[in-house]
Scaffold this active site. Structure first.
Site, PDB file in Angstrom:
ATOM      1  N   VAL A 186       0.828  -1.204   0.000  1.00  0.00           N
ATOM      2  CA  VAL A 186       0.000   0.000   0.000  1.00  0.00           C
ATOM      3  C   VAL A 186       0.867   1.259   0.000  1.00  0.00           C
ATOM      4  O   VAL A 186       0.635   2.186  -0.775  1.00  0.00           O
ATOM      5  CB  VAL A 186      -0.957  -0.016   1.213  1.00  0.00           C
ATOM      6  CG1 VAL A 186      -1.635   1.333   1.391  1.00  0.00           C
ATOM      7  CG2 VAL A 186      -1.998  -1.111   1.028  1.00  0.00           C
ATOM      8  N   PHE A 244      -8.372   0.931  -0.881  1.00  0.00           N
ATOM      9  CA  PHE A 244      -9.155  -0.139  -1.510  1.00  0.00           C
ATOM     10  C   PHE A 244      -8.426  -0.801  -2.662  1.00  0.00           C
ATOM     11  O   PHE A 244      -9.013  -1.593  -3.396  1.00  0.00           O
ATOM     12  CB  PHE A 244     -10.501   0.416  -2.001  1.00  0.00           C
ATOM     13  CG  PHE A 244     -11.320   1.026  -0.906  1.00  0.00           C
ATOM     14  CD1 PHE A 244     -12.087   0.212  -0.078  1.00  0.00           C
ATOM     15  CD2 PHE A 244     -11.316   2.390  -0.671  1.00  0.00           C
ATOM     16  CE1 PHE A 244     -12.839   0.761   0.955  1.00  0.00           C
ATOM     17  CE2 PHE A 244     -12.068   2.948   0.356  1.00  0.00           C
ATOM     18  CZ  PHE A 244     -12.836   2.129   1.179  1.00  0.00           C
ATOM     19  N   CYS A 248      -5.598  -9.597   2.888  1.00  0.00           N
ATOM     20  CA  CYS A 248      -6.682  -8.720   3.354  1.00  0.00           C
ATOM     21  C   CYS A 248      -7.963  -9.427   3.746  1.00  0.00           C
ATOM     22  O   CYS A 248      -8.408  -9.301   4.891  1.00  0.00           O
ATOM     23  CB  CYS A 248      -6.985  -7.674   2.286  1.00  0.00           C
ATOM     24  SG  CYS A 248      -5.681  -6.451   2.173  1.00  0.00           S
ATOM     25  N   LYS A 251      -3.654 -14.974  -5.758  1.00  0.00           N
ATOM     26  CA  LYS A 251      -4.381 -14.657  -6.985  1.00  0.00           C
ATOM     27  C   LYS A 251      -3.343 -14.286  -8.036  1.00  0.00           C
ATOM     28  O   LYS A 251      -2.169 -14.091  -7.713  1.00  0.00           O
ATOM     29  CB  LYS A 251      -5.391 -13.533  -6.755  1.00  0.00           C
ATOM     30  CG  LYS A 251      -4.766 -12.188  -6.446  1.00  0.00           C
ATOM     31  CD  LYS A 251      -5.854 -11.130  -6.389  1.00  0.00           C
ATOM     32  CE  LYS A 251      -5.290  -9.759  -6.181  1.00  0.00           C
ATOM     33  NZ  LYS A 251      -6.302  -8.729  -6.099  1.00  0.00           N
ATOM     34  N   ARG A 284       0.513 -14.495   1.204  1.00  0.00           N
ATOM     35  CA  ARG A 284      -0.118 -14.494   2.519  1.00  0.00           C
ATOM     36  C   ARG A 284      -1.507 -15.131   2.442  1.00  0.00           C
ATOM     37  O   ARG A 284      -2.318 -14.767   1.606  1.00  0.00           O
ATOM     38  CB  ARG A 284      -0.190 -13.062   3.057  1.00  0.00           C
ATOM     39  CG  ARG A 284       1.193 -12.511   3.405  1.00  0.00           C
ATOM     40  CD  ARG A 284       1.142 -11.085   3.878  1.00  0.00           C
ATOM     41  NE  ARG A 284       0.975 -10.131   2.793  1.00  0.00           N
ATOM     42  CZ  ARG A 284       1.053  -8.807   2.954  1.00  0.00           C
ATOM     43  NH1 ARG A 284       1.272  -8.295   4.142  1.00  0.00           N
ATOM     44  NH2 ARG A 284       0.896  -7.996   1.930  1.00  0.00           N
TER      45      ARG A 284
HETATM   46  N1  NAD Z   1      -2.042  -5.290   0.491  1.00  0.00           N
HETATM   47  C1  NAD Z   1      -3.239  -4.877   0.117  1.00  0.00           C
HETATM   48  O1  NAD Z   1      -3.761  -5.271  -0.918  1.00  0.00           O
HETATM   49  C2  NAD Z   1      -3.988  -3.905   0.960  1.00  0.00           C
HETATM   50  C3  NAD Z   1      -5.107  -3.242   0.420  1.00  0.00           C
HETATM   51  C4  NAD Z   1      -5.798  -2.328   1.208  1.00  0.00           C
HETATM   52  C5  NAD Z   1      -5.398  -2.093   2.515  1.00  0.00           C
HETATM   53  N2  NAD Z   1      -4.319  -2.766   3.030  1.00  0.00           N
HETATM   54  C6  NAD Z   1      -3.898  -2.475   4.390  1.00  0.00           C
HETATM   55  O2  NAD Z   1      -2.773  -1.611   4.339  1.00  0.00           O
HETATM   56  C7  NAD Z   1      -1.871  -1.919   5.411  1.00  0.00           C
HETATM   57  C8  NAD Z   1      -0.488  -2.238   4.867  1.00  0.00           C
HETATM   58  O3  NAD Z   1      -0.602  -3.419   4.098  1.00  0.00           O
HETATM   59  P1  NAD Z   1       0.575  -3.902   3.136  1.00  0.00           P
HETATM   60  O4  NAD Z   1       0.076  -5.094   2.425  1.00  0.00           O
HETATM   61  O5  NAD Z   1       1.067  -2.743   2.378  1.00  0.00           O
HETATM   62  O6  NAD Z   1       1.658  -4.329   4.241  1.00  0.00           O
HETATM   63  P2  NAD Z   1       3.201  -4.717   4.009  1.00  0.00           P
HETATM   64  O7  NAD Z   1       3.513  -5.713   5.046  1.00  0.00           O
HETATM   65  O8  NAD Z   1       3.449  -5.008   2.571  1.00  0.00           O
HETATM   66  O9  NAD Z   1       3.983  -3.343   4.343  1.00  0.00           O
HETATM   67  C9  NAD Z   1       4.068  -2.782   5.606  1.00  0.00           C
HETATM   68  C10 NAD Z   1       5.376  -2.017   5.691  1.00  0.00           C
HETATM   69  O10 NAD Z   1       5.412  -1.265   6.901  1.00  0.00           O
HETATM   70  C11 NAD Z   1       6.729  -1.296   7.411  1.00  0.00           C
HETATM   71  N3  NAD Z   1       6.693  -0.933   8.834  1.00  0.00           N
HETATM   72  C12 NAD Z   1       6.291  -1.678   9.886  1.00  0.00           C
HETATM   73  N4  NAD Z   1       6.387  -0.964  11.027  1.00  0.00           N
HETATM   74  C13 NAD Z   1       6.853   0.250  10.696  1.00  0.00           C
HETATM   75  C14 NAD Z   1       7.158   1.433  11.434  1.00  0.00           C
HETATM   76  N5  NAD Z   1       6.990   1.494  12.751  1.00  0.00           N
HETATM   77  N6  NAD Z   1       7.628   2.501  10.764  1.00  0.00           N
HETATM   78  C15 NAD Z   1       7.812   2.457   9.424  1.00  0.00           C
HETATM   79  N7  NAD Z   1       7.523   1.371   8.682  1.00  0.00           N
HETATM   80  C16 NAD Z   1       7.069   0.283   9.304  1.00  0.00           C
HETATM   81  C17 NAD Z   1       7.203  -2.698   7.118  1.00  0.00           C
HETATM   82  O11 NAD Z   1       8.607  -2.796   7.163  1.00  0.00           O
HETATM   83  C18 NAD Z   1       6.616  -2.914   5.707  1.00  0.00           C
HETATM   84  O12 NAD Z   1       7.534  -2.489   4.728  1.00  0.00           O
HETATM   85  C19 NAD Z   1      -2.512  -3.053   6.199  1.00  0.00           C
HETATM   86  O13 NAD Z   1      -3.270  -2.493   7.243  1.00  0.00           O
HETATM   87  C20 NAD Z   1      -3.439  -3.681   5.183  1.00  0.00           C
HETATM   88  O14 NAD Z   1      -4.532  -4.316   5.796  1.00  0.00           O
HETATM   89  C21 NAD Z   1      -3.601  -3.648   2.266  1.00  0.00           C
END
Ligand code: NAD
Length: 443
Positions: free
Chosen positions: A18, A153, A261, A321, A328
């Protein structure tokens, strides 16, 4: 502040799926973006142009806007250059199914007292998180910090496209400068805007994912009834989807939803309801149906092959997918573990996700370099992820290479007639009308 346009510079904390897509997307709109992550290797790689995830169009976008994208492990860099700090850190499930907000709270803790900054929450969080964070800010003497909920989203596999063409932008805030600034940031995308209170914005995200998951479990149960009654769920879904109150999307029966998600967000909403004293009956079933759906593949294999001890089973696709390397909660994880527990030997091929898969499937699975190689000597093939390249498979060659003839199409993706013409036995999900009368040849 040094930026080339009059667009507002922003900070993005957490450069995962994201965060990095959001950063690259805003860079495309002309914003300078300070991207912060605690993962030093990731930031070092990004500085050198290495993109840690596989997402169509992302590498090109990051490359094109290298001048606007600044990568750092030091939060101070973002605080210095930007007022709006987008938070996109992970919120994985805890053992209980509640969202683990420790990364979010680490970010909140790290914020200084300020009257000119705002946190913009992109991470998916339980309803009430914004209220809790505002209370913490007050308790910590940082009451001037503003807070905006701006749920994300985007879909993995089309994340860049989704950022640039969102169905809607949801901004939940207290009606102050920060909410206005976030609305302005998104204005060039010309998307429908829902500006609301913080709790409602938080709920929009959870409810949307829960509804989509419900649609999937619903069509999977229809598929299971189709298998009992002789109807073809693909035809049924086509007929249902043309009703514009229903719509055709998320009506593809298969072997269950996965990913980072849906499973976690559906469980988090169920837990949130439970913690607030409400038993969310429907979501319990949505989750249970999804678990059972992954396991139905086992029953199908056993029906045709008998005991799976010593059987060679090929998994085509591992990612949750297509068009992503995200493993995950992928159905392939459950499947490969169940198959090995039943004594089968598992080989697998995924065009992109092998490296991620190796981290989550520590042993036992033999990774192959192509679908054909995976099929060589296999008693059965299970299509797990509908990667486009599987539609181009040379089925004749596959049939010659295999030891058995069984093809289980876990996504109803292959052309059943072509599979049969190649001398293979096709079994989809919820499509009994397509079955051969001949039983599958076993080894
Ligand atoms: N992946 C998706 O398709 C998607 C879609 C919509 C919403 N979300 C939501 O967005 C959020 C992030 O998801 P993601 O898939 O991008 O996660 P991700 O695990 O790919 O990325 C999270 C990042 O945050 C970093 N991080 C952790 N703690 C930190 C801190 N204290 N300071 C700075 N960086 C830090 C991690 O090193 C990692 O690079 C989640 O809440 C998820 O539910 C994800």
């Amino acid at each position: 502040m040094s930026h080339s346009t009059n667009r507002e510079p922003i900070g993005v904390i957490g450069t995962g799926y994201v965060g990095l897509v959001t950063a690259a997307g805003f860079a495309e709109l002309g914003n300078d973006v300070w991207c912060i992550d605690i993962d030093e290797a990731k930031i070092e790689g990004l500085k050198q142009g290495r993109i840690p995830i596989w997402e169509p169009g992302l590498a090109e976008l990051v490359e094109r806007h290298r001048g606007r994208l600044h990568f750092s492990t030091d939060l101070a860099d973002a605080l210095e250059h930007a007022r709006l700090l987008f938070v996109a850190v992970g919120t994985p499930p805890t053992y209980s199914g509640d969202a683990d907000l420790s990364a979010v709270h680490a970010v909140v803790e790290a914020m200084p007292a300020s009257d000119r900054h705002a946190l913009v929450m992109k991470s998916t969080v339980p309803v009430g998180t914004g209220a809790t964070i505002k209370r913490l800010f007050d308790e910590q003497g940082k009451g001037g910090f503003r807070y905006v909920s701006c749920p994300e989203f985007l879909k993995e596999g089309s994340a860049v496209e989704d950022f640039l063409h969102p169905d809607r932008v949801v901004v939940g805030d207290d009606g102050d400068w920060a909410g206005d600034a976030v609305v302005d940031l998104y204005a060039p995308l010309d998307a429908p805007l829902v500006r609301t209170d913080i709790k409602s914005a938080e709920m929009v995200k959870l409810a949307s994912n829960a509804f989509l998951a419900t649609k999937i479990s619903f069509i999977n149960e229809i598929a299971n009834v189709c298998e009992e009654t002789g109807a073809d769920v693909v035809e049924v879904a086509k007929g249902m989807g043309l009703d514009n109150r229903i719509g055709p999307k998320f009506l593809q029966a298969g072997i269950g939803f996965g990913g980072s998600c849906f499973p976690k967000d559906v469980t988090a909403l169920k837990q949130l309801a439970g913690n607030s004293g409400y038993h969310f009956q429907l979501l319990n079933s949505v989750i249970e149906v999804n678990e059972l759906q992954k396991r139905r593949v086992m029953a199908k294999l056993e029906k045709h092959l008998g005991s799976l001890v010593g059987k060679e089973i090929a998994l085509l696709g591992l990612a949750f997918k297509p068009n992503t390397d995200d493993m995950r909660e992928a159905s392939s994880l459950v499947l490969s573990a169940r198959l090995q527990a039943a004594g089968a030997r598992v080989r697998a091929y995924d065009p992109v996700a092998e490296e991620e898969a190796r981290k989550l499937i520590p042993r036992g699975v033999d990774f192959k370099a192509s679908a054909l190689e995976a099929g060589e000597g296999a008693d059965a093939i299970v299509l797990v992820t509908e990667w486009p390249e599987f539609a181009e498979l040379d089925l004749g060659e596959l049939a010659t290479a295999m030891r058995g003839t069984l093809v289980i199409d876990g996504r109803n993706f292959l052309d059943a007639a072509k599979v049969r013409d190649a001398g293979l036995f096709y079994e989809g999900v919820g499509r009994p009308a397509l079955k051969d009368r001949e039983p599958a040849r076993t080894a």
